[in-house]
Design an enzyme around this catalytic site. Structure first.
Site, short mmCIF file in Angstrom:
data_model
loop_
_atom_site.label_atom_id
_atom_site.label_comp_id
_atom_site.label_asym_id
_atom_site.label_seq_id
_atom_site.Cartn_x
_atom_site.Cartn_y
_atom_site.Cartn_z
N HIS A 179 2.32 5.57 3.06
CA HIS A 179 1.46 4.86 2.44
C HIS A 179 2.02 4.35 0.99
CE1 HIS A 179 -2.36 2.41 2.21
NE2 HIS A 179 -2.44 1.71 1.83
N ASP A 228 -2.75 -15.97 12.49
CA ASP A 228 -3.36 -15.94 11.82
C ASP A 228 -5.00 -16.71 11.69
OD1 ASP A 228 -5.36 -16.49 8.97
OD2 ASP A 228 -3.39 -14.96 8.73
N CYS A 283 -2.28 -8.30 8.19
CA CYS A 283 -3.35 -9.05 8.57
C CYS A 283 -4.49 -7.35 7.69
CB CYS A 283 -4.08 -9.57 9.63
SG CYS A 283 -4.25 -8.40 11.01
N ILE A 298 1.31 -11.43 1.94
CA ILE A 298 2.42 -10.11 1.60
C ILE A 298 3.67 -11.13 3.18
CG2 ILE A 298 3.26 -8.08 3.48
CD1 ILE A 298 0.47 -7.28 1.11
N GLU A 343 -4.86 8.93 8.02
CA GLU A 343 -3.90 9.39 7.18
C GLU A 343 -4.43 9.94 6.15
OE1 GLU A 343 -2.26 5.15 5.80
OE2 GLU A 343 -3.52 5.54 3.50
N ARG A 360 -3.08 -1.30 7.14
CA ARG A 360 -4.07 -0.77 7.80
C ARG A 360 -3.43 0.60 8.87
NH1 ARG A 360 -4.22 -1.06 3.22
NH2 ARG A 360 -5.44 -0.99 1.43
N ASP A 374 3.93 2.97 7.78
CA ASP A 374 2.94 3.61 6.18
C ASP A 374 2.21 3.66 6.56
OD1 ASP A 374 4.13 3.46 3.11
OD2 ASP A 374 3.15 1.95 3.27
#
Ligand code: NAI
Length: 344
Positions: free
Chosen positions: A295, A173, A205, A154, A263, A234, A258
């Protein structure tokens, strides 16, 4: 083959019916989530199909095993809601490792453009015939620096889109991508340098012990004034309370969320007639420079097709051959990917 499909939503059914019929897999859709209380519904089925907020803990797995369930088919990539260690040698656990990186990356960019050009405000104003431009000034993305944390599937699509806007890309990363370095598209830097120099920070990540609250009070203090934070990965990557404080202090200029730490109590449900119990979420949503989506980043026609096709193939492989490349394994004390042998 009969599969009990938990937490079913109307948008799941067309693609699962299409691929299920072709492969002789019959889905029975239950709106309820899989929990210790609802697991009895799986009796008489060959397998269960579950999503991110269903619970397959040790008790649920034992109950499923006693019923003769052969496979837990996750219709998502993450499997933190399944006790994989407990399922070992009882029930196969399969997942969909990738379905559309474009869906998530494009959603991240949609949120970014919305917040920097105040589209969410403009939409409401013009519907009320309010054509004023007061407080609508945005900024150009061209020439700005975006910091990308996580340059996997992504992250790379997101980077390509940002390059199309003429942005500079800093990246962090744990395992830098040599191909990306060679392409000259990004400059890998340490996290502190990324925080200090980015106008926008986007998280791509996974959530691990290392990345939990990667955006916290300390990180936000290092950021540029006015930084825009995008989280489509997340919820717990961001310390929500620290983010809220930084927004109130005018340090953070915008947030596109998002996902949210808590959540599972709220997302995917219509709670419009209820009192919101989570004060942090309520306050974030009340901010003019915060956009929250539920989400939703994965939710494209293409992703739904890929999820259904891969899930049906996973189920057929397990039932027919007892193995599947998308099985989640637990070997030598580590949870890993059967196909790549890579540990998570
Ligand atoms: P991926 O596995 O292709 O890429 C993840 C990247 O993160 C890898 O390059 C990996 O080396 C890197 N990484 C691992 N540990 C790290 C660390 N400690 N610090 C920095 N980087 C680290 O995964 P993909 O497909 O790009 O997905 C990324 C995330 O997007 C997923 O973990 C998931 O949380 C989220 N996601 C969100 C969806 C949504 O609907 N909002 C849908 C699908 C995925």
């Amino acid at each position: 083959m009969k599969i009990a499909f938990f937490d079913a939503k109307p948008y799941d059914k067309p693609s699962f019916e299409k691929y299920g019929k072709k492969a002789g897999v019959c889905f029975k859709y239950f709106e309820t989530k899989l929990t210790e209380d609802t697991v009895y519904l799986a009796k008489g089925f060959d397998g269960v199909c579950i999503f991110v907020n269903d619970v397959a803990n040790s008790k649920v797995i034992d109950a499923l095993y006693e019923m003769g369930i052969k496979v837990i088919a996750l219709r998502c990539a993450g499997f933190n809601n399944v006790d994989v260690k407990h399922a070992l040698s009882k029930i196969h656990v399969v997942r969909v490792p990738a379905y559309s990186p474009y869906a998530v990356a494009e959603h991240a960019v949609a949120m970014l453009l919305t917040i920097v050009r105040r589209i969410h405000k403009a939409y409401i104003r013009t519907r009320d015939f309010n054509f004023s431009l007061a407080n609508m000034t945005g900024f150009d993305l061209h020439g700005k620096t975006v910091g990308v944390i996580g340059t996997g599937r992504i992250g790379q699509v997101f980077i390509d889109i940002c390059k199309g806007f003429g942005m500079n890309v800093l990246a962090f990363d744990k395992f830098p991508n040599q191909g990306l370095i060679a392409s000259g598209k990004v400059k890998y830097v340490e996290l502190n340098e990324l925080f200090e120099n980015s106008d926008i920070i986007s998280l791509h990540c996974p959530l691990t012990e290392e990345t939990h609250h990667v955006i916290d009070k300390t990180a936000l203090e290092k950021c540029k004034k006015g930084v825009v934070i995008i989280n489509t990965s997340r919820g717990a990557l961001v310390d929500s309370e620290a983010l809220l404080t930084a927004i109130k202090e005018r340090k953070v200029g915008g947030a596109c969320l998002d996902v949210y730490e808590e959540e599972s109590d709220f997302f995917f449900e219509d709670l419009s007639g209820h009192i919101m119990d989570d004060d942090v979420l309520a306050r974030l949503i009340s901010m003019p420079n915060v956009i929250v989506t539920s989400h939703q980043a994965f939710l494209t026609e293409e992703a739904l097709e890929n999820i259904a096709e891969t899930t049906v193939n996973n189920i057929c492989s397990i039932i027919a051959e007892g193995k599947c490349p998308n099985e989640v394994c637990f070997k030598g004390g580590e949870i890993g990917d059967c196909k790549t042998g890579k540990c998570f």
